[in-house]
Motif scaffolding. Structure first.
Motif, PDB file in Angstrom:
ATOM      1  N   ARG A   1       0.170  -4.741  -0.955  1.00  0.00           N
ATOM      2  CA  ARG A   1      -0.694  -5.830  -0.475  1.00  0.00           C
ATOM      3  C   ARG A   1      -1.538  -5.344   0.708  1.00  0.00           C
ATOM      4  O   ARG A   1      -2.738  -5.614   0.775  1.00  0.00           O
ATOM      5  CB  ARG A   1       0.115  -7.054  -0.065  1.00  0.00           C
ATOM      6  N   ASP A   2      -0.918  -4.638   1.639  1.00  0.00           N
ATOM      7  CA  ASP A   2      -1.657  -4.132   2.798  1.00  0.00           C
ATOM      8  C   ASP A   2      -2.793  -3.210   2.369  1.00  0.00           C
ATOM      9  O   ASP A   2      -3.896  -3.266   2.918  1.00  0.00           O
ATOM     10  CB  ASP A   2      -0.725  -3.402   3.762  1.00  0.00           C
ATOM     11  N   ALA A   3      -2.530  -2.359   1.378  1.00  0.00           N
ATOM     12  CA  ALA A   3      -3.572  -1.447   0.893  1.00  0.00           C
ATOM     13  C   ALA A   3      -4.695  -2.225   0.212  1.00  0.00           C
ATOM     14  O   ALA A   3      -5.876  -1.939   0.428  1.00  0.00           O
ATOM     15  CB  ALA A   3      -2.964  -0.429  -0.069  1.00  0.00           C
ATOM     16  N   VAL A   4      -4.342  -3.220  -0.586  1.00  0.00           N
ATOM     17  CA  VAL A   4      -5.349  -4.052  -1.255  1.00  0.00           C
ATOM     18  C   VAL A   4      -6.198  -4.768  -0.207  1.00  0.00           C
ATOM     19  O   VAL A   4      -7.435  -4.770  -0.286  1.00  0.00           O
ATOM     20  CB  VAL A   4      -4.683  -5.059  -2.217  1.00  0.00           C
ATOM     21  N   GLU A   5      -5.554  -5.344   0.778  1.00  0.00           N
ATOM     22  CA  GLU A   5      -6.294  -6.048   1.831  1.00  0.00           C
ATOM     23  C   GLU A   5      -7.192  -5.093   2.608  1.00  0.00           C
ATOM     24  O   GLU A   5      -8.308  -5.454   3.002  1.00  0.00           O
ATOM     25  CB  GLU A   5      -5.327  -6.798   2.749  1.00  0.00           C
ATOM     26  N   TYR A   6      -6.728  -3.888   2.848  1.00  0.00           N
ATOM     27  CA  TYR A   6      -7.551  -2.874   3.514  1.00  0.00           C
ATOM     28  C   TYR A   6      -8.804  -2.588   2.694  1.00  0.00           C
ATOM     29  O   TYR A   6      -9.925  -2.544   3.209  1.00  0.00           O
ATOM     30  CB  TYR A   6      -6.758  -1.592   3.749  1.00  0.00           C
ATOM     31  N   MET A   7      -8.629  -2.393   1.382  1.00  0.00           N
ATOM     32  CA  MET A   7      -9.773  -2.079   0.538  1.00  0.00           C
ATOM     33  C   MET A   7     -10.759  -3.245   0.466  1.00  0.00           C
ATOM     34  O   MET A   7     -11.975  -3.036   0.529  1.00  0.00           O
ATOM     35  CB  MET A   7      -9.303  -1.677  -0.870  1.00  0.00           C
TER      36      MET A   7
END
Length: 101
Positions: free
Chosen positions: A90-96
């Motif tokens: 989720r953190d990576a998706v939100e970063y992208m």
């Protein structure tokens, strides 16, 4: 052929990856996601490409998260790193997503 290349790149990255910490989407992106999302391998939307990300973002972060968790097209589940937690993904998706807003 592109799918095979994406999978092979992901496997090679997994061998050299340090554990990503929860709450650091940029780190997860850098260690896992960028192999495909920096170059567009196997149709992956390139980080920062508003045109490519716009229709995906319209579906919402939860839909993007489910694609990342389950895999989509040439992307394996969790980008090929089953050791990542759902929160790390989720953190990576939100970063992208934040890179195109």
């Amino acid at each position: 052929m592109m799918k095979l290349a994406a999978i092979l790149i992901t496997i090679l990255l997994l061998w050299t990856i340090a554990d990503a910490t929860a709450g650091d989407g940029r780190l997860v992106y850098t260690q896992i996601c960028r192999a495909c999302h920096d170059t567009g391998v196997a149709g992956a939307p390139v980080l920062g490409d508003k045109t490519a990300w716009s229709p995906r973002i319209q579906g919402g972060v939860d839909a993007l998260l489910q694609s990342a968790l389950r895999g989509k097209g040439g992307m394996p589940p969790k980008g090929g790193n089953a050791g990542l937690t759902d929160d790390q993904i989720r953190d990576a998706v939100e970063y992208m997503v934040a890179q195109v807003k």
